[in-house]
Design a protein around this motif. Structure first.
Motif, PDB file in Angstrom:
ATOM      1  N   ILE A  42       0.850  -1.198   0.000  1.00  0.00           N
ATOM      2  CA  ILE A  42       0.000   0.000   0.000  1.00  0.00           C
ATOM      3  C   ILE A  42       0.886   1.249   0.000  1.00  0.00           C
ATOM      4  O   ILE A  42       1.861   1.324   0.749  1.00  0.00           O
ATOM      5  CB  ILE A  42      -0.913   0.030   1.233  1.00  0.00           C
ATOM      6  CG1 ILE A  42      -1.839  -1.197   1.260  1.00  0.00           C
ATOM      7  CG2 ILE A  42      -1.748   1.312   1.258  1.00  0.00           C
ATOM      8  CD1 ILE A  42      -2.664  -1.319   2.539  1.00  0.00           C
ATOM      9  N   VAL A  43       0.548   2.215  -0.838  1.00  0.00           N
ATOM     10  CA  VAL A  43       1.159   3.536  -0.792  1.00  0.00           C
ATOM     11  C   VAL A  43       0.076   4.525  -0.388  1.00  0.00           C
ATOM     12  O   VAL A  43      -1.003   4.553  -0.989  1.00  0.00           O
ATOM     13  CB  VAL A  43       1.773   3.935  -2.145  1.00  0.00           C
ATOM     14  CG1 VAL A  43       2.355   5.350  -2.053  1.00  0.00           C
ATOM     15  CG2 VAL A  43       2.855   2.952  -2.568  1.00  0.00           C
ATOM     16  N   VAL A  44       0.351   5.342   0.640  1.00  0.00           N
ATOM     17  CA  VAL A  44      -0.613   6.313   1.144  1.00  0.00           C
ATOM     18  C   VAL A  44      -0.135   7.731   0.831  1.00  0.00           C
ATOM     19  O   VAL A  44       1.045   8.060   1.052  1.00  0.00           O
ATOM     20  CB  VAL A  44      -0.821   6.169   2.669  1.00  0.00           C
ATOM     21  CG1 VAL A  44      -1.912   7.124   3.152  1.00  0.00           C
ATOM     22  CG2 VAL A  44      -1.196   4.742   3.023  1.00  0.00           C
ATOM     23  N   ILE A  45      -1.048   8.548   0.309  1.00  0.00           N
ATOM     24  CA  ILE A  45      -0.750   9.944   0.006  1.00  0.00           C
ATOM     25  C   ILE A  45      -1.836  10.817   0.640  1.00  0.00           C
ATOM     26  O   ILE A  45      -2.889  10.305   1.024  1.00  0.00           O
ATOM     27  CB  ILE A  45      -0.642  10.195  -1.516  1.00  0.00           C
ATOM     28  CG1 ILE A  45      -1.942   9.792  -2.227  1.00  0.00           C
ATOM     29  CG2 ILE A  45       0.550   9.440  -2.101  1.00  0.00           C
ATOM     30  CD1 ILE A  45      -1.909  10.004  -3.743  1.00  0.00           C
ATOM     31  N   PRO A  46      -1.613  12.116   0.795  1.00  0.00           N
ATOM     32  CA  PRO A  46      -2.585  12.974   1.491  1.00  0.00           C
ATOM     33  C   PRO A  46      -3.921  13.082   0.756  1.00  0.00           C
ATOM     34  O   PRO A  46      -4.008  12.875  -0.461  1.00  0.00           O
ATOM     35  CB  PRO A  46      -1.877  14.329   1.554  1.00  0.00           C
ATOM     36  CG  PRO A  46      -0.424  13.999   1.466  1.00  0.00           C
ATOM     37  CD  PRO A  46      -0.347  12.834   0.526  1.00  0.00           C
ATOM     38  N   ASP A  47      -4.952  13.415   1.509  1.00  0.00           N
ATOM     39  CA  ASP A  47      -6.273  13.650   0.931  1.00  0.00           C
ATOM     40  C   ASP A  47      -6.202  14.740  -0.137  1.00  0.00           C
ATOM     41  O   ASP A  47      -5.466  15.733  -0.001  1.00  0.00           O
ATOM     42  CB  ASP A  47      -7.260  14.072   2.019  1.00  0.00           C
ATOM     43  CG  ASP A  47      -7.648  12.921   2.938  1.00  0.00           C
ATOM     44  OD1 ASP A  47      -7.302  11.759   2.624  1.00  0.00           O
ATOM     45  OD2 ASP A  47      -8.300  13.178   3.976  1.00  0.00           O
ATOM     46  N   GLY A  48      -6.966  14.541  -1.195  1.00  0.00           N
ATOM     47  CA  GLY A  48      -7.049  15.536  -2.251  1.00  0.00           C
ATOM     48  C   GLY A  48      -5.971  15.449  -3.306  1.00  0.00           C
ATOM     49  O   GLY A  48      -5.964  16.251  -4.253  1.00  0.00           O
ATOM     50  N   THR A  49      -5.064  14.477  -3.188  1.00  0.00           N
ATOM     51  CA  THR A  49      -3.935  14.397  -4.129  1.00  0.00           C
ATOM     52  C   THR A  49      -4.018  13.198  -5.067  1.00  0.00           C
ATOM     53  O   THR A  49      -3.101  12.984  -5.858  1.00  0.00           O
ATOM     54  CB  THR A  49      -2.595  14.337  -3.382  1.00  0.00           C
ATOM     55  OG1 THR A  49      -2.539  13.146  -2.592  1.00  0.00           O
ATOM     56  CG2 THR A  49      -2.408  15.546  -2.478  1.00  0.00           C
TER      57      THR A  49
END
Length: 289
Positions: free
Chosen positions: A209-216
């Motif tokens: 899993i790769v997690v990035i900030p909301d809205g991106t």
């Protein structure tokens, strides 16, 4: 040609700007806090040996969850990208051959002399382990959008030209896949069965899993003939087909990870709540129900 840095000293303002706007570490801590508060067992920061390069690298997060006869593990990498340089995942409709995930099915072989009246020492019989393909996957149904290409899109500061790059995201993608190698080894270990008892079957699965900030996170969908099916849209989760095979986990065995998950912070919380935490959700997912 490498970009030259200014020779002006970096002071408090620049360091604060980095910590507020671009620090992956502070983003990791936020994700760690969220998962811990959800009751998920997390390991934060550590080293693993890259199975391809044989060099030691650092991982961001590793998580594990066991509910009854099912275990889930994940290698999570966190990337704090900004709204000015979001990730776009280009998708097509998932084919039948891509609509699956795989699990371990693990059982402990019985001692053939366990219930005999003879005084024979207990025999340690190896576990039976097999990878099972779940073709009716709730995670990856046929016909749904599946990622095939990624790009971060932005604009240069002093001109209107677009800047497109996927190198940094691909690095995080690769780290998640390599870090998962150790976890796949662990869930194929005999000790896994001891979680639920030596004679009970156990299902287990692993995801990168790769997690990035909301809205991106954005996706754009294409038809089979290559035409765009509408404009890009903001989403909280996108699955990218990879079909990565992990070997050497058992004699003659392997485990295939069908998809890489890309999620926002909100998407990660929703994923755990919907597929892993609710009663029987993890077992049903592992068994394809």
């Amino acid at each position: 040609m490498s970009t030259k840095l200014k020779k002006d000293p970096i002071g408090l303002d620049a360091l604060e700007e980095y910590l507020d706007e671009a620090s992956d570490f502070s983003f990791e801590l936020r994700i760690l806090k969220m998962l811990t508060e959800m009751g998920i067992s997390c390991e934060h920061g550590g080293q693993y040996r890259d199975p391809d390069t044989k060099k030691y690298r650092e991982f961001d997060l590793r998580v594990g969850l066991t509910q009854g006869a099912a275990t889930f593990v994940a290698a999570i990498e966190c990337k704090s990208i900004g709204l000015h340089f979001p990730l776009l995942v280009s998708c097509v409709h998932r084919r039948a051959s891509e609509a699956f995930h795989q699990v371990f099915f693990h059982t402990k072989n019985k001692d053939p002399y366990q219930n005999t009246p003879y005084d024979i020492p207990t025999m340690q019989i190896p576990s039976a382990m097999q990878g099972m393909r779940i073709g009716t996957s709730a995670l990856y149904p046929k016909g749904e959008p599946v990622g095939k290409s990624t790009a971060q899109v932005g604009r240069y500061a002093n001109k209107d030209d677009l800047h497109v790059n996927d190198a940094e995201f691909f690095d995080k993608w690769s780290q998640a896949l390599q870090s998962l190698d150790d976890l796949v080894d662990q869930i194929s270990d005999d000790e896994l069965v001891d979680i639920v008892g030596s004679k009970k079957p156990h299902w287990a699965m692993a995801l990168p899993i790769v997690v990035i900030p909301d809205g991106t996170l954005w996706t754009v969908n294409y038809s089979d003939n290559g035409s765009k099916e509408g404009p890009p849209a903001q989403v909280d989760r996108a699955s990218i087909f990879i079909s990565r095979e992990y070997r050497g986990i058992m004699p003659g065995g392997s485990y295939t990870v069908s998809h890489l998950e890309v999620m926002t912070e909100t998407g990660l919380a929703t994923f755990f709540q919907n597929y892993l935490i609710r009663e029987n959700a993890l077992l049903n997912l592992a068994r394809g129900r």
